[in-house]
Design a protein around this motif. Structure first.
Motif, PDB file in Angstrom:
ATOM      1  N   GLU A 160       0.848  -1.207   0.000  1.00 19.07           N
ATOM      2  CA  GLU A 160       0.000   0.000   0.000  1.00 19.07           C
ATOM      3  C   GLU A 160       0.880   1.253   0.000  1.00 19.07           C
ATOM      4  O   GLU A 160       0.584   2.242  -0.687  1.00 19.07           O
ATOM      5  CB  GLU A 160      -0.912  -0.024   1.214  1.00 19.07           C
ATOM      6  N   HIS A 161       1.977   1.239   0.786  1.00 19.61           N
ATOM      7  CA  HIS A 161       2.886   2.386   0.798  1.00 19.61           C
ATOM      8  C   HIS A 161       3.560   2.566  -0.558  1.00 19.61           C
ATOM      9  O   HIS A 161       3.665   3.696  -1.072  1.00 19.61           O
ATOM     10  CB  HIS A 161       3.936   2.195   1.892  1.00 19.61           C
ATOM     11  N   ASP A 162       4.026   1.453  -1.115  1.00 17.06           N
ATOM     12  CA  ASP A 162       4.653   1.541  -2.434  1.00 17.06           C
ATOM     13  C   ASP A 162       3.666   2.029  -3.478  1.00 17.06           C
ATOM     14  O   ASP A 162       4.019   2.812  -4.368  1.00 17.06           O
ATOM     15  CB  ASP A 162       5.212   0.176  -2.837  1.00 17.06           C
ATOM     16  N   ILE A 163       2.441   1.553  -3.364  1.00 17.34           N
ATOM     17  CA  ILE A 163       1.426   2.010  -4.332  1.00 17.34           C
ATOM     18  C   ILE A 163       1.185   3.505  -4.181  1.00 17.34           C
ATOM     19  O   ILE A 163       1.061   4.241  -5.173  1.00 17.34           O
ATOM     20  CB  ILE A 163       0.128   1.208  -4.130  1.00 17.34           C
ATOM     21  N   SER A 164       1.148   3.980  -2.921  1.00 20.30           N
ATOM     22  CA  SER A 164       0.972   5.426  -2.723  1.00 20.30           C
ATOM     23  C   SER A 164       2.182   6.198  -3.247  1.00 20.30           C
ATOM     24  O   SER A 164       2.045   7.288  -3.833  1.00 20.30           O
ATOM     25  CB  SER A 164       0.750   5.718  -1.242  1.00 20.30           C
ATOM     26  N   VAL A 165       3.386   5.639  -3.053  1.00 15.85           N
ATOM     27  CA  VAL A 165       4.587   6.287  -3.579  1.00 15.85           C
ATOM     28  C   VAL A 165       4.544   6.333  -5.099  1.00 15.85           C
ATOM     29  O   VAL A 165       4.853   7.356  -5.731  1.00 15.85           O
ATOM     30  CB  VAL A 165       5.850   5.558  -3.081  1.00 15.85           C
ATOM     31  N   LYS A 166       4.176   5.197  -5.695  1.00 15.47           N
ATOM     32  CA  LYS A 166       4.078   5.151  -7.161  1.00 15.47           C
ATOM     33  C   LYS A 166       2.996   6.095  -7.660  1.00 15.47           C
ATOM     34  O   LYS A 166       3.158   6.754  -8.699  1.00 15.47           O
ATOM     35  CB  LYS A 166       3.787   3.731  -7.625  1.00 15.47           C
ATOM     36  N   ALA A 167       1.893   6.176  -6.926  1.00 17.45           N
ATOM     37  CA  ALA A 167       0.832   7.099  -7.322  1.00 17.45           C
ATOM     38  C   ALA A 167       1.315   8.539  -7.245  1.00 17.45           C
ATOM     39  O   ALA A 167       1.025   9.370  -8.129  1.00 17.45           O
ATOM     40  CB  ALA A 167      -0.397   6.887  -6.427  1.00 17.45           C
ATOM     41  N   ASN A 168       2.096   8.846  -6.186  1.00 12.71           N
ATOM     42  CA  ASN A 168       2.654  10.198  -6.065  1.00 12.71           C
ATOM     43  C   ASN A 168       3.626  10.495  -7.198  1.00 12.71           C
ATOM     44  O   ASN A 168       3.581  11.566  -7.811  1.00 12.71           O
ATOM     45  CB  ASN A 168       3.347  10.332  -4.714  1.00 12.71           C
ATOM     46  N   SER A 169       4.509   9.530  -7.485  1.00 15.03           N
ATOM     47  CA  SER A 169       5.459   9.721  -8.588  1.00 15.03           C
ATOM     48  C   SER A 169       4.722   9.839  -9.909  1.00 15.03           C
ATOM     49  O   SER A 169       5.064  10.675 -10.757  1.00 15.03           O
ATOM     50  CB  SER A 169       6.444   8.550  -8.636  1.00 15.03           C
ATOM     51  N   PHE A 170       3.693   8.997 -10.081  1.00 17.48           N
ATOM     52  CA  PHE A 170       2.911   9.069 -11.321  1.00 17.48           C
ATOM     53  C   PHE A 170       2.227  10.424 -11.462  1.00 17.48           C
ATOM     54  O   PHE A 170       2.228  11.025 -12.537  1.00 17.48           O
ATOM     55  CB  PHE A 170       1.879   7.936 -11.312  1.00 17.48           C
ATOM     56  N   PHE A 171       1.689  10.931 -10.356  1.00 20.48           N
ATOM     57  CA  PHE A 171       1.035  12.238 -10.380  1.00 20.48           C
ATOM     58  C   PHE A 171       2.034  13.345 -10.689  1.00 20.48           C
ATOM     59  O   PHE A 171       1.752  14.256 -11.482  1.00 20.48           O
ATOM     60  CB  PHE A 171       0.363  12.475  -9.024  1.00 20.48           C
ATOM     61  N   ILE A 172       3.228  13.261 -10.087  1.00 29.32           N
ATOM     62  CA  ILE A 172       4.246  14.296 -10.326  1.00 29.32           C
ATOM     63  C   ILE A 172       4.685  14.279 -11.785  1.00 29.32           C
ATOM     64  O   ILE A 172       4.776  15.336 -12.432  1.00 29.32           O
ATOM     65  CB  ILE A 172       5.439  14.080  -9.383  1.00 29.32           C
ATOM     66  N   ASP A 173       4.966  13.085 -12.310  1.00 30.87           N
ATOM     67  CA  ASP A 173       5.413  13.017 -13.706  1.00 30.87           C
ATOM     68  C   ASP A 173       4.318  13.449 -14.668  1.00 30.87           C
ATOM     69  O   ASP A 173       4.597  14.105 -15.681  1.00 30.87           O
ATOM     70  CB  ASP A 173       5.882  11.599 -14.028  1.00 30.87           C
TER      71      ASP A 173
END
Length: 483
Positions: free
Chosen positions: A450-463
């Motif tokens: 879940e943390h990794d998914i949130s991190v990936k979601a944050n990175s995806f949103f930033i990119d």
């Protein structure tokens, strides 16, 4: 033989003069009041004056005593004797007439020759004056033609230089516009780097996107520096062009003034109203050049302007090449960065999807593990009653009396049953602990996923936000300075 009463021409009468007229007294002439003006290069002609001055016969002073030759009695009255001494003889009279006629003939002859020579001299001098005036007029015409030639050359070169200077100023404006257009993409690249610093955890990685963004910022700065140096070179060249333009304009202005003056001199005639005497002007030499240096001055100005134009053309070509190369380089880097962004976004999205799929599997496994734990607990609880029965039986059989305490088959069976049930309970409890440990591991994995998914979601949103910021990029015409 001399006769009494005649004029004596003896030696005492003195020397006779060559003419009957006395020497005229010196008087002032026109020469004393007016100094003739002579042109340079001409001989000084003395004014001709006829030498027709005559001398008067000198008569010695008479004596008061009467003349008495040899004691002869006087035949003339004493009062008239003094008058007889001052008279001439007939021969003197004829001689004086002859001298007068010859002198007059000589004077007339010389006057005739002088008049003829004077007429011829005046004709020669008139012709010489006319020819010299025509030569001067022709030289002025040739000079005007030369001025017209160099003036046309200066006008043509000045027009070419002005066009080149205007084109160079346009190139400078294009450079300035291109540098201004680079500010937007450079700011976007720096903002993308700033936003990507907000990535979390393992996603805060020095990936291809970050490398391309850093390279893109460096490319933009390098291109700005290249264009700024070109703009500085153009500024220096514009100064050189302005100096050459000033020299051409000054030379052209001088040529126009000289053309006006020489044309005015060319149109002057003997009947013009503006002519006058300027005594001594021919002695004043205020010239600063000769025809060779005069022509070389304009030629040097034109050559300097041509050299400036050639450098300006070369600089404009360098500017055009610089604009095109920087534009192409920036576009290539922009495309590379966008491609890295797209790849990274795809990678992040794929990793996020895999993590989400894995999380779903983990959740399913957690659900199954929890069910298994519940079943194991129930199974352990179910084994307690058979264990209690077997132990109760063994304990009860220990109360048999005396010989009845026999190690019989039931005893063996009960002991075996107790050991077996106890071993089963230990195995089930161990498996329950393993199940509980597995559940904890699954829960930890779930949290991490879940943390990794949130991190990936944050990175995806930033990119994705960075890509939205990078949707606008200056077109090639704007990057090369066209607005």
């Amino acid at each position: 033989m001399e006769f009494l009463g005649t004029t004596q021409v003896a030696s005492y009468c003195g020397m006779k003069k060559s003419c009957l007229f006395p020497d005229p007294a010196p008087t002032s002439t026109t020469k004393d009041t007016y100094q003739s003006y002579y042109l340079p290069g001409y001989r000084h002609l003395s004014s001709w004056r006829p030498s027709l001055l005559h001398k008067v016969i000198s008569i010695p002073p008479s004596s008061d005593e009467p003349f008495n030759p040899a004691g002869r009695p006087p035949t003339v009255l004493p009062t008239l004797r003094s008058a007889l001494h001052s008279r001439y003889s007939t021969r003197d009279w004829h001689h004086a007439n002859m001298v007068q006629l010859k002198g007059s003939e000589a004077s007339r002859y010389w006057a005739g020759r002088l008049n003829t020579d004077s007429v011829r001299l005046m004709q020669d001098k008139d012709q010489l004056t006319y020819e010299m005036q025509e030569d001067s007029r022709r030289n002025l015409g040739e000079r005007i033609s030369n001025i017209d030639f160099w003036r046309s050359e200066l006008v043509y070169e000045l027009e070419c230089l002005l066009r080149e200077t205007q084109a160079l100023e346009t190139a400078k404006k294009r450079l300035e516009c291109a540098v201004d257009e680079m500010q937007g993409p450079l700011k976007t690249a720096l903002e993308c780097l700033y936003y990507r610093e907000k990535r979390k955890g393992i996603d805060l990685v020095h990936d291809d996107v970050e490398k391309n963004l850093i390279k893109e910022a460096d490319v933009f700065k390098d291109c700005q520096e290249i264009l700024a140096k070109l703009a500085q070179r153009i500024n220096r060249q514009l100064g050189i062009n302005r100096d050459a333009q000033h020299a051409l304009e000054q030379d052209l202005s001088d040529k126009n003034s000289a053309h006006f003056i020489d044309e005015k001199c060319f149109n002057l005639r003997n009947t013009s109203d503006s002519i006058n005497f300027y005594h001594g002007v021919e002695k004043v030499d205020g010239t600063v050049s000769v025809p060779v240096t005069w022509a070389k001055f304009s030629e040097d100005n034109i050559r300097c302007s041509q050299h400036a134009r050639a450098n300006s053309v070369k600089l404009r070509e360098d500017t055009e090449v610089g604009l095109e190369s920087t534009s192409e380089e920036m576009w290539n880097q922009f495309v590379s960065t966008n491609l890295a962004f797209n790849n990274r976004i795809a990678e992040v999205a794929d990793a996020k999807n895999k993590l989400q799929a894995q999380l779903a599997k983990v959740l399913q496994e957690i659900f199954q593990t929890e069910d298994m734990i519940m079943l194991l607990e129930r199974s352990i609880m179910a084994k307690e009653y058979p264990l209690k029965v077997a132990q109760t039986r063994l304990e009860t059989r220990t109360k048999r009396p005396n010989i009845e305490l026999c190690r019989d088959a039931p005893q063996y069976q009960l002991v075996t049953e107790v050991y077996t049930i106890d071993d089963t309970l230990q195995t089930l409890k161990k498996r329950l602990q393993e199940a509980r440990d597995t559940l904890q591991m699954l829960l930890a994995n779930k949290s991490k996923l879940e943390h990794d998914i949130s991190v990936k979601a944050n990175s995806f949103f930033i990119d994705k936000k960075c890509m939205d910021m990078r949707k606008t990029f200056p077109s090639t015409p704007r990057l090369i300075g066209y607005t």
